[in-house]
Motif scaffolding. Structure first.
Motif, PDB file in Angstrom:
ATOM      1  N   GLY A  55       3.286  10.111  -1.648  1.00 18.76           N
ATOM      2  CA  GLY A  55       2.241   9.197  -2.090  1.00 18.76           C
ATOM      3  C   GLY A  55       1.932   8.087  -1.107  1.00 18.76           C
ATOM      4  N   LEU A  56       2.711   8.003  -0.019  1.00 18.51           N
ATOM      5  CA  LEU A  56       2.510   6.972   0.985  1.00 18.51           C
ATOM      6  C   LEU A  56       2.209   7.605   2.335  1.00 18.51           C
ATOM      7  CD1 LEU A  56       5.532   4.646   0.077  1.00 18.51           C
ATOM      8  CD2 LEU A  56       3.144   4.361  -0.636  1.00 18.51           C
ATOM      9  N   SER A  57       1.636   6.821   3.231  1.00 19.65           N
ATOM     10  CA  SER A  57       1.369   7.268   4.599  1.00 19.65           C
ATOM     11  C   SER A  57       1.959   6.248   5.568  1.00 19.65           C
ATOM     12  CB  SER A  57      -0.145   7.397   4.845  1.00 19.65           C
ATOM     13  OG  SER A  57      -0.718   8.340   3.958  1.00 19.65           O
ATOM     14  N   ARG A  58       2.377   6.741   6.721  1.00 23.54           N
ATOM     15  CA  ARG A  58       3.048   5.883   7.698  1.00 23.54           C
ATOM     16  C   ARG A  58       2.164   4.726   8.144  1.00 23.54           C
ATOM     17  NH1 ARG A  58       7.213   5.302  11.161  1.00 23.54           N
ATOM     18  NH2 ARG A  58       6.811   4.790  13.352  1.00 23.54           N
TER      19      ARG A  58
ATOM     20  N   CYS B 233      -3.049  -3.600 -10.741  1.00 23.32           N
ATOM     21  CA  CYS B 233      -3.479  -3.308  -9.369  1.00 23.32           C
ATOM     22  C   CYS B 233      -3.076  -1.873  -9.011  1.00 23.32           C
ATOM     23  CB  CYS B 233      -2.849  -4.289  -8.387  1.00 23.32           C
ATOM     24  SG  CYS B 233      -3.257  -6.023  -8.727  1.00 23.32           S
ATOM     25  N   PRO B 234      -4.020  -0.952  -8.959  1.00 23.76           N
ATOM     26  CA  PRO B 234      -3.698   0.462  -8.701  1.00 23.76           C
ATOM     27  C   PRO B 234      -2.978   0.703  -7.381  1.00 23.76           C
ATOM     28  CG  PRO B 234      -5.945   0.227  -9.511  1.00 23.76           C
ATOM     29  CD  PRO B 234      -5.448  -1.149  -9.235  1.00 23.76           C
ATOM     30  N   LYS B 235      -3.157  -0.162  -6.405  1.00 28.00           N
ATOM     31  CA  LYS B 235      -2.522   0.044  -5.100  1.00 28.00           C
ATOM     32  C   LYS B 235      -1.118  -0.552  -5.021  1.00 28.00           C
ATOM     33  CE  LYS B 235      -6.689   0.455  -2.215  1.00 28.00           C
ATOM     34  NZ  LYS B 235      -6.357   1.794  -1.687  1.00 28.00           N
ATOM     35  N   VAL B 236      -0.617  -1.133  -6.100  1.00 21.85           N
ATOM     36  CA  VAL B 236       0.731  -1.687  -6.132  1.00 21.85           C
ATOM     37  C   VAL B 236       1.675  -0.689  -6.799  1.00 21.85           C
ATOM     38  CG1 VAL B 236       2.231  -3.506  -7.045  1.00 21.85           C
ATOM     39  CG2 VAL B 236      -0.035  -4.088  -6.143  1.00 21.85           C
ATOM     40  N   THR B 237       2.803  -0.401  -6.120  1.00 22.72           N
ATOM     41  CA  THR B 237       3.825   0.501  -6.664  1.00 22.72           C
ATOM     42  C   THR B 237       5.156  -0.218  -6.696  1.00 22.72           C
ATOM     43  OG1 THR B 237       2.694   2.439  -5.740  1.00 22.72           O
ATOM     44  CG2 THR B 237       5.000   2.713  -6.397  1.00 22.72           C
TER      45      THR B 237
ATOM     46  N   SER C 289      13.522   5.404   4.439  1.00 21.25           N
ATOM     47  CA  SER C 289      12.188   5.925   4.739  1.00 21.25           C
ATOM     48  C   SER C 289      11.114   4.879   4.475  1.00 21.25           C
ATOM     49  CB  SER C 289      11.910   7.180   3.910  1.00 21.25           C
ATOM     50  OG  SER C 289      10.584   7.620   4.102  1.00 21.25           O
ATOM     51  N   LEU C 290      11.280   4.113   3.395  1.00 16.81           N
ATOM     52  CA  LEU C 290      10.309   3.066   3.098  1.00 16.81           C
ATOM     53  C   LEU C 290      10.266   2.035   4.218  1.00 16.81           C
ATOM     54  CD1 LEU C 290      10.988   2.547  -0.718  1.00 16.81           C
ATOM     55  CD2 LEU C 290       8.911   3.504   0.308  1.00 16.81           C
ATOM     56  N   TRP C 291      11.415   1.656   4.735  1.00 15.52           N
ATOM     57  CA  TRP C 291      11.457   0.711   5.855  1.00 15.52           C
ATOM     58  C   TRP C 291      10.886   1.341   7.135  1.00 15.52           C
ATOM     59  CZ3 TRP C 291      16.813  -0.796   3.800  1.00 15.52           C
ATOM     60  CH2 TRP C 291      16.768  -2.048   3.191  1.00 15.52           C
ATOM     61  N   GLU C 292      11.289   2.558   7.422  1.00 17.41           N
ATOM     62  CA  GLU C 292      10.888   3.219   8.663  1.00 17.41           C
ATOM     63  C   GLU C 292       9.372   3.366   8.793  1.00 17.41           C
ATOM     64  OE1 GLU C 292      14.857   6.095   8.923  1.00 17.41           O
ATOM     65  OE2 GLU C 292      12.961   6.842   8.136  1.00 17.41           O
ATOM     66  N   ASN C 293       8.704   3.573   7.699  1.00 19.87           N
ATOM     67  CA  ASN C 293       7.284   3.925   7.738  1.00 19.87           C
ATOM     68  C   ASN C 293       6.350   2.812   7.276  1.00 19.87           C
ATOM     69  OD1 ASN C 293       7.362   6.912   8.522  1.00 19.87           O
ATOM     70  ND2 ASN C 293       8.800   6.858   6.816  1.00 19.87           N
TER      71      ASN C 293
END
Length: 385
Positions: free
Chosen positions: A186-189, A244-248, A261-265
């Motif tokens: 669901g995320l992009s680098r 806010c739809p863009k907040v996860t 992975s969250l930190w890396e990207n």
């Protein structure tokens, strides 16, 4: 010769709660590998007993305590210290100055204590007046009864020396280096802003949430963390995610692969911690190559050097700095590489664990006289318990 060490003051081994627990997950097996008989004290709900990564050489002892925000550290520290005093290891590694109340028990039994003082606990906004007083007294007792102190940052050591006249050994936290993993689904680098923190006021949570509402008009915003006990800030984050739809909001993440992975990207990682010394989450974020926007404090500047954007703790400044970094791919990679190199130069687990090994080893050959520790209930010496 087998050397014995007790580790007191964390949630146990292995645990994924916070910085102390991360340290123990790495340090306990390292010490076992280097000839130590290691015992880690913990809490019933704090230990991942089915973790496949458990090192069988590390002994885990669960004691009793009162599981509340204000009493857990003190109560579990007491029962762990009593148990350790009975067993009388060669040395005890004690985490958190709240356990300064129990250092006389260990000293009476001739157990040297190396105490990691953590941050300046009595300055944390999350504690009320009574709790701050407890930490302040615990700090004074730590300064008086600890055999030696560990500071996780140079600046923190300066404050302690000015306050109580005691020097100590500087041992920071480490970060794990790995090959870059897959981006979380669901995320992009480099297209999302990230915050990883416990939900307490001194971590600049409220200000970041105001900034996140602004940023989410254009960018994805990912939030990792919780208060651990529920409450107003958790409710506010949940509401922000709904609106806010863009907040996860991922809550507390104990899966290291996902967190790394969250930190890396991330396109920008906001680090808002304002008290304490070297923050373990920040060191790991650096090792993962996260481009960092950090609250401007002496501690964060010590750790990051020139490899971050520093901001004042208000929503407009935070939003502007993150927005600017999110639109500058070249600077993202420059900060990412610089932070990762600095982590590799200074903040590695091998260096950290070797420093603890050295600091603990100095007590093994020292003979410290032991006094009998009596049970207040019946007067019987605990030597016979």
């Amino acid at each position: 010769m087998t050397r014995s060490v007790s580790i007191i003051g964390t949630r146990g081994y292995p645990s994924y709660y916070g910085g102390f627990e991360t340290l123990v997950r790495v340090l306990a097996p390292y010490l076992a590998q280097h000839g130590w008989d290691v015992t880690v004290y913990g809490r019933p709900e704090g230990v991942a007993s089915e973790d496949p990564a458990i090192d069988s050489r590390v002994r885990s002892v669960i004691t009793r305590g009162v599981e509340t925000k204000s009493l857990s550290t003190l109560s579990y520290g007491l029962t762990s210290s009593v148990h350790s005093a009975i067993e009388r290891p060669d040395v005890a590694l004690v985490m958190n100055v709240a356990n300064g109340f129990w250092l006389p028990l260990l000293k009476a039994r001739g157990v040297p204590t190396l105490v990691n003082v953590d941050g300046i606990e009595w300055e944390r906004e999350k504690w009320g007046r009574a709790a701050k007083s407890v930490f302040k007294v615990g700090g004074s007792l730590t300064a008086r009864f600890a055999t030696d102190l560990v500071y996780d940052s140079v600046e923190l050591g300066k404050r302690w020396e000015a306050r109580c006249g005691r020097s100590g050994v500087f041992i920071p936290y480490g970060g794990a280096v790995r090959q870059r993993g897959d981006v979380v689904e669901g995320l992009s680098r480099r297209t999302y802003a990230l915050m990883v923190a416990r939900f307490v006021p001194e971590n600049t949570i409220d200000q970041f949430l105001d900034a996140a509402r602004i940023l989410s008009r254009k960018w994805q915003v990912v939030i990792v963390g919780s208060s651990g006990y529920g409450g107003e800030i958790d409710d506010r984050v949940a509401q922000l995610e709904r609106e806010c739809p863009k907040v996860t909001w991922f809550g507390h993440v104990s899966n290291d692969d996902m967190l790394f992975s969250l930190w890396e990207n991330a396109g920008a990682y906001f680090h808002g911690h304002s008290v304490g010394g070297t923050n373990p989450a920040l060191v790991q974020a650096m090792a993962c190559g996260a481009p960092v926007v950090a609250r401007d404090t002496v501690y964060n500047r010590e750790v990051l050097g020139d490899h971050a954007v520093f901001v004042q703790p208000n929503a407009p400044a935070i939003a502007d700095a993150i927005e600017e970094l999110m639109t500058d791919a070249e600077r993202q990679e420059m900060l990412s590489g610089g932070a990762a190199d600095r982590a590799q130069d200074i903040y590695t687990w091998d260096r950290v664990c070797a420093a603890y090994d050295t600091a603990l080893s100095q007590y093994v050959d020292k003979v410290v006289p032991a006094a009998p520790l009596h049970c207040a209930r019946n007067g019987r010496s605990l030597n016979s318990a």
